[in-house]
Design a protein around this motif. Sequence first.
Motif, PDB file in Angstrom:
ATOM      1  N   MET A   1       0.924  -1.382   0.051  1.00 49.20           N
ATOM      2  CA  MET A   1      -0.113   0.022   0.084  1.00 49.20           C
ATOM      3  C   MET A   1       0.666   1.102   0.179  1.00 49.20           C
ATOM      4  N   ASP A  11      -3.930  -2.777  -4.413  1.00 43.44           N
ATOM      5  CA  ASP A  11      -3.507  -3.508  -3.313  1.00 43.44           C
ATOM      6  C   ASP A  11      -4.334  -3.810  -2.206  1.00 43.44           C
ATOM      7  N   VAL A  12      -5.228  -3.029  -2.146  1.00 41.03           N
ATOM      8  CA  VAL A  12      -6.482  -3.264  -1.030  1.00 41.03           C
ATOM      9  C   VAL A  12      -7.451  -4.469  -1.555  1.00 41.03           C
ATOM     10  N   ILE A  14      -6.019  -6.814  -3.967  1.00 49.61           N
ATOM     11  CA  ILE A  14      -5.238  -8.113  -3.743  1.00 49.61           C
ATOM     12  C   ILE A  14      -5.275  -8.737  -2.526  1.00 49.61           C
ATOM     13  N   ASP A  15      -5.134  -7.615  -1.498  1.00 51.75           N
ATOM     14  CA  ASP A  15      -4.921  -8.233   0.068  1.00 51.75           C
ATOM     15  C   ASP A  15      -6.171  -8.885   0.578  1.00 51.75           C
ATOM     16  N   SER A  16      -7.474  -8.445   0.123  1.00 53.82           N
ATOM     17  CA  SER A  16      -8.750  -8.792   0.566  1.00 53.82           C
ATOM     18  C   SER A  16      -8.800 -10.270   0.255  1.00 53.82           C
ATOM     19  N   THR A  17      -9.394 -11.041   1.361  1.00 50.98           N
ATOM     20  CA  THR A  17      -9.770 -12.521   1.263  1.00 50.98           C
ATOM     21  C   THR A  17     -11.173 -12.671   1.334  1.00 50.98           C
ATOM     22  N   SER A  37      -3.351 -12.037  -9.183  1.00 49.34           N
ATOM     23  CA  SER A  37      -2.459 -11.687  -7.729  1.00 49.34           C
ATOM     24  C   SER A  37      -3.612 -12.000  -6.772  1.00 49.34           C
ATOM     25  N   ARG A  38      -4.914 -11.292  -6.758  1.00 47.91           N
ATOM     26  CA  ARG A  38      -5.854 -11.624  -5.816  1.00 47.91           C
ATOM     27  C   ARG A  38      -6.175 -13.407  -5.771  1.00 47.91           C
ATOM     28  N   ASN A  41      -3.315 -14.947  -3.782  1.00 53.14           N
ATOM     29  CA  ASN A  41      -3.445 -14.758  -2.377  1.00 53.14           C
ATOM     30  C   ASN A  41      -4.437 -15.263  -1.938  1.00 53.14           C
ATOM     31  N   LYS A  45      -3.829 -18.558   1.220  1.00 54.11           N
ATOM     32  CA  LYS A  45      -4.498 -18.609   2.202  1.00 54.11           C
ATOM     33  C   LYS A  45      -5.444 -19.748   2.402  1.00 54.11           C
TER      34      LYS A  45
END
Length: 81
Positions: A1, A11-12, A14-17, A37-38, A41, A45
């Motif tokens: 970020m 980035d928000v 991509i990082d969200s699951t 990318s998401r 990720n 996880k």
Amino acid sequence: MLNDQNPNPQDVLIDSTEGIYLVDAGAGTGKTYVIISRYQNLISKGIHPGKILLVTFTTNAAAQMKEEVIAKVKSNFPVTE
């Protein structure tokens, strides 16, 4: 970020699951990169690939996503085309 006050939206995402997202942006803005990318990720996880749906509207983006997704999961999951 970028920083806590002004996070990079890519980035928000991509990082969200959690949840479902629609990526709507112009040509060449990195939509396919963000989606892949998401996906990576989510896999990292522990989410099973069969629980993830990736959708795109162009043949080129679909081919790129398919190639990269298969490369990421084929060593850990059976892949059929």
